[in-house]
Design a protein around this motif. Structure first.
Motif, mmCIF file in Angstrom:
data_model
loop_
_atom_site.group_PDB
_atom_site.id
_atom_site.type_symbol
_atom_site.label_atom_id
_atom_site.label_comp_id
_atom_site.label_asym_id
_atom_site.label_seq_id
_atom_site.Cartn_x
_atom_site.Cartn_y
_atom_site.Cartn_z
ATOM 1 N N GLU A 2 11.517 -20.455 -42.583
ATOM 2 C CA GLU A 2 11.254 -20.815 -40.383
ATOM 3 C C GLU A 2 9.843 -19.948 -40.012
ATOM 4 N N GLN A 3 8.797 -20.202 -39.343
ATOM 5 C CA GLN A 3 7.931 -20.057 -38.584
ATOM 6 C C GLN A 3 8.216 -19.412 -37.712
ATOM 7 N N ILE A 4 7.707 -18.190 -36.927
ATOM 8 C CA ILE A 4 8.108 -17.225 -35.631
ATOM 9 C C ILE A 4 6.788 -17.334 -35.061
ATOM 10 N N SER A 5 7.118 -17.259 -33.923
ATOM 11 C CA SER A 5 5.469 -17.710 -33.420
ATOM 12 C C SER A 5 5.442 -16.395 -32.946
ATOM 13 N N ASP A 10 4.713 -8.558 -30.059
ATOM 14 C CA ASP A 10 5.320 -8.443 -30.771
ATOM 15 C C ASP A 10 4.257 -7.782 -32.745
ATOM 16 N N ARG A 45 15.310 -10.130 -32.898
ATOM 17 C CA ARG A 45 14.679 -10.931 -33.054
ATOM 18 C C ARG A 45 14.006 -11.376 -34.175
ATOM 19 N N LEU A 46 13.531 -10.432 -33.955
ATOM 20 C CA LEU A 46 11.999 -10.224 -35.417
ATOM 21 C C LEU A 46 13.615 -10.339 -36.664
ATOM 22 N N GLU A 48 16.193 -10.962 -36.977
ATOM 23 C CA GLU A 48 16.887 -12.167 -37.057
ATOM 24 C C GLU A 48 15.573 -13.675 -37.535
ATOM 25 N N SER A 49 14.789 -13.564 -37.399
ATOM 26 C CA SER A 49 13.849 -14.707 -38.321
ATOM 27 C C SER A 49 13.806 -13.824 -39.596
ATOM 28 N N LEU A 51 11.220 -11.901 -40.527
ATOM 29 C CA LEU A 51 10.167 -10.900 -40.560
ATOM 30 C C LEU A 51 10.395 -9.992 -41.155
#
Length: 160
Positions: A2-5, A10, A45-46, A48-49, A51
């Motif tokens: 999944e790509q994260i914005s 960030d 969030r970083l 969980e993504s 990344l």
């Protein structure tokens, strides 16, 4: 995947975490000029993504050598006989179980793989070569380079 914005905050968080992932949430928030709750939410969030894969302590092998008596670092080139996806994946799977293999890269052109190996002593490296290379009938060639000095080591990825 999944790509994260990502935005500027960030990227600032990622830069700071790459330098020192042991910073407290408050210290990290102060460095990037955001509130501590916002910082915590963004870092979560970083993670969980995917990344941020994980946080680790990077040990200095030369200082560790003084405590454990010896240390050996080898950069090892491995060339397989058969060039097929299944044989590459089979080799990668075998490497994954070896704790002495710190890094494994599939490369081209030249050898098929480059391994970074950390062993306590030469006999441990020999045992590893027996398990990974000698017993594997698909390994055609192995070439090892033994490190005499670490001039630079980094784990930071360049961020624009």
């Amino acid at each position: 995947m999944e790509q994260i914005s990502l935005d500027a905050v960030d990227f600032a968080l990622l830069r700071e975490l790459q330098r020192d992932a042991g910073l407290s949430n408050v210290d990290l928030a102060n460095r990037v000029h955001i509130s501590a709750p916002t910082c915590l939410r963004r870092v979560k969030r970083l993670h969980e993504s995917g990344l941020i894969e994980r946080q680790v302590a990077i040990l200095n092998p030369h200082i560790l050598r003084a405590s454990i008596g010896s240390s050996l670092i080898a950069i090892t080139e491995v060339t397989l006989d058969r060039q097929e996806t299944s044989t590459w994946e089979q080799f990668e799977k075998a490497v994954e179980t070896e704790t002495m293999v710190q890094q494994c890269y599939r490369v081209s052109p030249g050898p098929d793989f480059i391994l970074v190996v950390h062993a306590a002593q030469m006999s441990d490296y020999l045992d590893l070569t027996q398990r990974l290379f000698t017993r594997n009938t698909n390994v055609r060639n192995v070439k090892a380079f033994f490190c005499i000095k670490r001039s630079k080591f980094g784990a930071e990825l360049p961020l624009s």
